[in-house]
Scaffold this active site. Structure first.
Site, PDB file in Angstrom:
ATOM      1  N   LYS A 169      40.939  37.428  58.831  1.00 49.05           N
ATOM      2  CA  LYS A 169      40.055  38.274  58.022  1.00 49.05           C
ATOM      3  C   LYS A 169      38.658  38.323  58.626  1.00 49.05           C
ATOM      4  O   LYS A 169      38.129  37.296  59.060  1.00 49.05           O
ATOM      5  CB  LYS A 169      39.953  37.721  56.595  1.00 49.05           C
ATOM      6  CG  LYS A 169      41.243  37.794  55.802  1.00 49.05           C
ATOM      7  CD  LYS A 169      41.007  37.353  54.364  1.00 49.05           C
ATOM      8  CE  LYS A 169      42.264  37.563  53.527  1.00 49.05           C
ATOM      9  NZ  LYS A 169      42.045  37.165  52.121  1.00 49.05           N
ATOM     10  N   GLY A 176      40.313  44.720  52.085  1.00 48.29           N
ATOM     11  CA  GLY A 176      41.448  44.950  52.979  1.00 48.29           C
ATOM     12  C   GLY A 176      41.071  45.448  54.367  1.00 48.29           C
ATOM     13  O   GLY A 176      41.923  45.549  55.243  1.00 48.29           O
ATOM     14  N   LYS A 212      46.196  31.127  55.302  1.00 48.84           N
ATOM     15  CA  LYS A 212      47.644  31.209  55.120  1.00 48.84           C
ATOM     16  C   LYS A 212      47.918  32.555  54.451  1.00 48.84           C
ATOM     17  O   LYS A 212      47.189  32.956  53.534  1.00 48.84           O
ATOM     18  CB  LYS A 212      48.100  30.060  54.214  1.00 48.84           C
ATOM     19  CG  LYS A 212      49.560  30.095  53.848  1.00 48.84           C
ATOM     20  CD  LYS A 212      50.391  29.331  54.838  1.00 48.84           C
ATOM     21  CE  LYS A 212      51.877  29.454  54.508  1.00 48.84           C
ATOM     22  NZ  LYS A 212      52.697  29.111  55.697  1.00 48.84           N
ATOM     23  N   HIS A 219      47.109  40.833  42.222  1.00 45.80           N
ATOM     24  CA  HIS A 219      45.648  40.893  42.335  1.00 45.80           C
ATOM     25  C   HIS A 219      45.081  40.778  40.918  1.00 45.80           C
ATOM     26  O   HIS A 219      45.255  41.673  40.105  1.00 45.80           O
ATOM     27  CB  HIS A 219      45.245  42.227  42.971  1.00 45.80           C
ATOM     28  CG  HIS A 219      43.766  42.483  42.983  1.00 45.80           C
ATOM     29  ND1 HIS A 219      43.135  43.196  43.965  1.00 45.80           N
ATOM     30  CD2 HIS A 219      42.793  42.113  42.135  1.00 45.80           C
ATOM     31  CE1 HIS A 219      41.840  43.243  43.715  1.00 45.80           C
ATOM     32  NE2 HIS A 219      41.613  42.606  42.598  1.00 45.80           N
ATOM     33  N   LYS A 248      43.231  51.109  44.415  1.00 47.27           N
ATOM     34  CA  LYS A 248      43.797  50.778  43.107  1.00 47.27           C
ATOM     35  C   LYS A 248      44.189  52.061  42.392  1.00 47.27           C
ATOM     36  O   LYS A 248      43.490  53.066  42.485  1.00 47.27           O
ATOM     37  CB  LYS A 248      42.769  50.011  42.277  1.00 47.27           C
ATOM     38  CG  LYS A 248      42.467  48.630  42.870  1.00 47.27           C
ATOM     39  CD  LYS A 248      41.278  47.981  42.216  1.00 47.27           C
ATOM     40  CE  LYS A 248      40.954  46.670  42.947  1.00 47.27           C
ATOM     41  NZ  LYS A 248      39.637  46.140  42.538  1.00 47.27           N
ATOM     42  N   ASN A 301      32.934  40.873  44.261  1.00 51.07           N
ATOM     43  CA  ASN A 301      32.408  42.229  44.309  1.00 51.07           C
ATOM     44  C   ASN A 301      31.105  42.247  43.513  1.00 51.07           C
ATOM     45  O   ASN A 301      31.118  42.052  42.298  1.00 51.07           O
ATOM     46  CB  ASN A 301      33.417  43.218  43.731  1.00 51.07           C
ATOM     47  CG  ASN A 301      34.698  43.228  44.543  1.00 51.07           C
ATOM     48  OD1 ASN A 301      34.669  43.428  45.749  1.00 51.07           O
ATOM     49  ND2 ASN A 301      35.814  42.968  43.904  1.00 51.07           N
ATOM     50  N   ARG A 303      28.954  44.243  42.195  1.00 51.01           N
ATOM     51  CA  ARG A 303      28.609  45.566  41.649  1.00 51.01           C
ATOM     52  C   ARG A 303      29.390  45.791  40.361  1.00 51.01           C
ATOM     53  O   ARG A 303      30.280  45.008  40.034  1.00 51.01           O
ATOM     54  CB  ARG A 303      29.021  46.645  42.655  1.00 51.01           C
ATOM     55  CG  ARG A 303      30.518  46.586  42.944  1.00 51.01           C
ATOM     56  CD  ARG A 303      31.039  47.761  43.760  1.00 51.01           C
ATOM     57  NE  ARG A 303      32.496  47.769  43.816  1.00 51.01           N
ATOM     58  CZ  ARG A 303      33.228  47.088  44.688  1.00 51.01           C
ATOM     59  NH1 ARG A 303      32.651  46.333  45.606  1.00 51.01           N
ATOM     60  NH2 ARG A 303      34.552  47.166  44.647  1.00 51.01           N
ATOM     61  N   VAL A 306      34.833  50.328  39.456  1.00 45.03           N
ATOM     62  CA  VAL A 306      35.473  51.509  38.874  1.00 45.03           C
ATOM     63  C   VAL A 306      36.209  51.127  37.586  1.00 45.03           C
ATOM     64  O   VAL A 306      36.130  51.826  36.577  1.00 45.03           O
ATOM     65  CB  VAL A 306      36.466  52.134  39.881  1.00 45.03           C
ATOM     66  CG1 VAL A 306      37.238  53.287  39.239  1.00 45.03           C
ATOM     67  CG2 VAL A 306      35.755  52.601  41.152  1.00 45.03           C
ATOM     68  N   ARG A 349      43.537  55.829  37.391  1.00 43.74           N
ATOM     69  CA  ARG A 349      42.551  56.597  38.162  1.00 43.74           C
ATOM     70  C   ARG A 349      43.148  57.956  38.495  1.00 43.74           C
ATOM     71  O   ARG A 349      44.216  58.025  39.125  1.00 43.74           O
ATOM     72  CB  ARG A 349      42.215  55.879  39.466  1.00 43.74           C
ATOM     73  CG  ARG A 349      41.549  54.546  39.259  1.00 43.74           C
ATOM     74  CD  ARG A 349      41.041  54.034  40.595  1.00 43.74           C
ATOM     75  NE  ARG A 349      40.526  52.683  40.466  1.00 43.74           N
ATOM     76  CZ  ARG A 349      39.849  52.049  41.413  1.00 43.74           C
ATOM     77  NH1 ARG A 349      39.623  52.665  42.574  1.00 43.74           N
ATOM     78  NH2 ARG A 349      39.402  50.831  41.241  1.00 43.74           N
TER      79      ARG A 349
END
Ligand code: MV4
Length: 458
Positions: A169, A176, A212, A219, A248, A301, A303, A306, A349
């Site tokens: 990562k 992602g 790992k 999620h 999402k 996150n 913020r 959504v 959404r």
């Protein structure tokens, strides 16, 4: 008569600028109206005729259609704030919302930033530093490297230690972006090359850490809200496993099938992390949950998100108002024990994308729209008949949120409301949502983050 909520609040802003567009700009305008705060909207040339701009007290153009030349231009947004004579800026989500430099410029211009401090934003914005902070706060992280990995040789050694498969990562990534899976020494070599090159190119930061690889996780994220008086509260969890390619599609609260003890441990962990980071305002602590219900911290996150309405519906707390209040220095008058989730909320959404054509963006003129309503239905949208969805930004045209006593009743109401919503002129993701809501795995809530892609494949 000013709204009752504004009486006796000497700290509160008189006028704020909304550094965003679309549904979230409208969401913030609505919160401001109820708080008795005047609003200054900004717009790009592509949004000039957007109807929601009429609901702001003033609207200022910040440049051409391209976001990089308008909504992302710190100098232009700050100029608009000066011209608009505001005391604070609400950044919404996306655009400049998680840009610590922007928060710092606001501070040096003596303009309030409706979000966390630049220092807190930086502490959680770098994923490796957030992971470090999590460990120190006793928040479970995925087994992996102790910090950044400096060479391919190191990567191989660490991967053998933790066992394959592993995930590389980018520390500057998130959502992602900049991730690579490796199943063995050989694939690790190419994954390492790709991940570090991509991290440097996309983020200007080559830092990589290794975890790992958790297969088929759910999620689950915890909503938090903190004030400048050291209080941090959580609003329980949202399950966002129904996604496609890191976008999402459906979010719900509570997370179905999550054991109560796990839910409580995750919420407590999120609050510990926020306190360790000196974090206030609204934020989300993201976890993955494996097949054994073990949870691991992933990222923060910094913020409003959504999907915040599902947490609002189950807790009865207006997160955008709370965000504005704490930015003005008010102390939250919540009690954690009184934040008790009630019933079940689901959000779909609605995007201007064609699910029948590989989700191709489908901007254009909405010839007619009929908005859903009725008991337990909330439609957060800036779209109107005649509105032209511009091709330059994300394709979200609205969020359909339902709240009912049970998950089954929420699903039934969502299906009813999705069928009530009519959009003529452009293709939307409504048919996909109806397919998901008819799927037995969704009903049984045996889903994970691979569910939609598996459903679409077969
Ligand atoms: C993971 C993972 C499996 N193992 N980390 C993707 C987005 C970013 N926020 C974290 N992500 C993941 N991290 C480990 N160690 C799987 C994902 C993941 C994912 C996470 C949440 C929602 C959707 C996802 C889809 C694919 C992969």
């Amino acid at each position: 008569m000013p709204p009752l909520e504004s009486l006796g609040r000497r700290l509160m802003f008189k006028r704020i600028l909304i550094a965003n567009r679309g549904e979230i700009a409208l969401r913030v305008i609505r919160a401001c109206r109820e708080l008795g705060i005047e609003t200054v909207a900004i717009f790009s040339e592509a949004d000039r005729d957007a109807p929601y701009l009429q609901l702001a007290d003033e609207a200022i153009c910040v440049g051409p259609a391209k976001a990089a030349d308008s909504y992302l231009r710190i100098d232009r947004v700050i100029s608009a704030a000066e011209i608009g004579n505001v005391q604070a800026i609400h950044p919404g989500y996306g655009f400049l919302s998680e840009n610590s430099h922007f928060a710092e410029v606001c501070r040096s211009c003596d303009i309030g930033f409706i979000g966390p401090t630049p220092e807190a934003m930086e502490a959680v914005g770098d994923k490796n530093s957030a992971r470090d902070l999590a460990r120190k706060a006793g928040v479970p992280t995925v087994p992996g490297s102790d910090g950044l990995v400096s060479s391919e040789q190191d990567a191989v050694r660490i991967a053998r230690e933790i066992g394959f498969p592993v995930l590389l990562k980018a520390t500057a990534g998130g959502g992602g972006k900049g991730m690579r899976v490796a199943a063995n020494d050989l694939s690790l070599t190419s994954a390492w090359q790709q991940a570090s090159a991509e991290a440097q190119a996309a983020f200007g930061n080559p830092g990589i850490y290794i975890e790992k690889y958790v297969e088929r996780p759910r999620h689950v994220e915890i909503q938090i809200i903190g004030d400048t008086h050291g209080q941090v509260f959580h609003l329980w969890e949202r399950d966002c496993s129904t996604q496609r390619r890191h976008q999402k599609l459906i979010e719900e609260s509570p997370s179905p099938r999550l054991p109560q003890a796990t839910r409580e441990a995750m919420a407590a962990a999120a609050v510990r992390l926020a306190k360790a980071a000196g974090y206030f305002s609204a934020g989300t602590v993201e976890f993955i949950v494996d097949q054994q219900d073990t949870f691991y911290f992933i990222e923060v996150n910094a913020r409003i998100q959504v999907e915040h309405p599902v947490s609002e519906m189950v807790t009865g707390i207006d997160l955008v108002k709370a965000q504005i209040r704490v930015a003005a220095g008010e102390k939250l008058d919540f009690r954690q024990e009184a934040i008790v989730p009630r019933g079940h909320a689901i959000e779909c959404r609605i995007n201007a994308e064609d699910p029948a054509a590989n989700f191709r963006p489908n901007p254009g003129r909405i010839e007619r729209i009929f908005s859903p309503g009725g008991f337990g239905v909330r439609w957060d949208s800036h779209a109107t008949t005649g509105y032209v969805v511009p091709p330059h930004y994300d394709s979200l045209i609205g969020k359909l949120i339902v709240h009912q006593p049970t998950r089954q009743a929420a699903i039934d109401t969502m299906i009813r409301a999705l069928k009530e919503l009519r959009v003529a002129g452009i293709a939307t993701t409504v048919p996909l949502h109806l397919d998901v809501l008819a799927n037995s795995a969704f009903h049984e809530a045996t889903i994970d983050t691979t569910f939609v892609e598996r459903m679409l494949a077969g």
